[in-house]
Write a protein that holds these residues in place. Structure first.
Motif, short mmCIF file in Angstrom:
data_model
loop_
_atom_site.label_atom_id
_atom_site.label_comp_id
_atom_site.label_asym_id
_atom_site.label_seq_id
_atom_site.Cartn_x
_atom_site.Cartn_y
_atom_site.Cartn_z
N ILE A 1 -23.99 22.31 56.41
CA ILE A 1 -23.90 22.12 57.84
C ILE A 1 -23.27 20.75 58.10
CG2 ILE A 1 -25.23 21.75 59.96
CD1 ILE A 1 -27.28 23.74 58.91
N LEU A 2 -22.29 20.73 58.99
CA LEU A 2 -21.63 19.49 59.39
C LEU A 2 -22.12 19.11 60.78
CD1 LEU A 2 -19.47 17.27 59.01
CD2 LEU A 2 -17.82 18.86 60.02
N VAL B 1 -21.35 25.07 66.92
CA VAL B 1 -22.41 24.96 67.91
C VAL B 1 -22.23 23.63 68.63
CG1 VAL B 1 -24.90 24.89 68.31
CG2 VAL B 1 -23.99 26.27 66.41
N ILE B 2 -22.15 23.67 69.94
CA ILE B 2 -21.99 22.46 70.75
C ILE B 2 -23.36 21.92 71.11
CG2 ILE B 2 -21.07 21.52 72.89
CD1 ILE B 2 -18.89 22.37 70.96
N LEU B 3 -23.54 20.62 70.92
CA LEU B 3 -24.78 19.93 71.25
C LEU B 3 -24.56 19.06 72.49
CD1 LEU B 3 -25.78 18.55 67.76
CD2 LEU B 3 -27.04 20.26 69.03
N SER B 4 -25.49 19.08 73.40
CA SER B 4 -25.39 18.20 74.56
C SER B 4 -26.76 18.06 75.21
CB SER B 4 -24.40 18.75 75.58
OG SER B 4 -24.24 17.85 76.65
N SER B 5 -26.90 17.02 76.00
CA SER B 5 -28.14 16.83 76.75
C SER B 5 -28.22 17.81 77.92
CB SER B 5 -28.22 15.40 77.29
OG SER B 5 -28.20 14.50 76.22
N THR B 6 -27.06 18.13 78.50
CA THR B 6 -27.02 19.09 79.61
C THR B 6 -25.76 19.94 79.49
OG1 THR B 6 -25.84 17.53 81.03
CG2 THR B 6 -28.24 17.57 81.22
N PHE C 1 -22.22 21.54 63.99
CA PHE C 1 -22.92 21.17 65.20
C PHE C 1 -22.24 19.91 65.74
CE2 PHE C 1 -25.92 23.89 63.15
CZ PHE C 1 -26.73 24.42 64.15
N MET C 2 -21.73 19.99 66.98
CA MET C 2 -20.91 18.92 67.51
C MET C 2 -21.35 18.49 68.90
SD MET C 2 -16.80 18.95 68.19
CE MET C 2 -16.78 20.50 67.39
#
Length: 123
Positions: A3-4, A82-87, A53-54
Motif C-alpha cells: 500500500i502506498l 483511494v482519496i483521503l480528505s477531512s471533508t 491512499f492519497m
C-alpha cells in the motif's frame, strides 16, 4: 500486499501506517510526501502497489492532479486509488466515482481509521 500512502503531512502518514500495522503487520506501507515523488516512484513500473491512499490537499501537485497522472500509467490499471480528505463535497464524490476511485474520510481515531481501511482493502 503493498500500500502506498501519499500525504504531505508526516503525522497523517505515520498514523496511516500505524493503522495498516494494526490491520496486518505483513502489509508493506510505503510513504511519500508528494504527488511528484509518487509519480517518480511509480512511473517505471517496478513498484506496483495494490492500493494507493492519497490526500487531496497537498501543495504543488494536489490529489486531483496526481490522480490524473496516475490513471494514465499502464502498470496501475489494477491498483485501487483511494482519496483521503477531512471533508468531501458532493461534487468530489461524483468526480471520484466517475474515475472509479474510492474515498475515505480522515479521522483522529487510530482504531476508526484502521477499521475504515480494513473494510476497503478486504473487498
Amino acid at each position: 500486499m503493498q500500500i502506498l500512502n501519499i500525504d504531505d503531512d508526516i503525522d497523517d502518514r505515520d498514523m496511516f501506517c500505524m493503522a495498516i500495522e494494526m490491520i496486518d503487520r505483513r502489509i508493506d506501507c510505503v510513504q511519500v510526501e508528494s504527488g511528484e515523488l509518487a509519480i517518480k516512484l511509480l512511473a517505471n513500473g517496478k513498484y506496483v502497489p495494490e492500493f494507493i491512499f492519497m490526500d487531496i490537499n497537498m501543495p504543488r501537485m494536489n490529489g486531483y492532479e496526481c490522480v490524473q497522472e496516475l490513471i494514465n500509467l499502464p502498470t496501475l490499471k489494477s491498483t485501487q486509488i483511494v482519496i483521503l480528505s477531512s471533508t468531501f463535497s458532493p461534487r468530489d464524490q461524483i468526480d471520484f466515482g466517475a474515475l472509479g476511485l474510492k474515498y475515505l474520510s480522515k479521522t483522529s481515531s487510530l482504531s476508526s481509521l484502521a477499521d475504515s481501511i480494513k473494510q476497503l482493502i478486504q473487498r
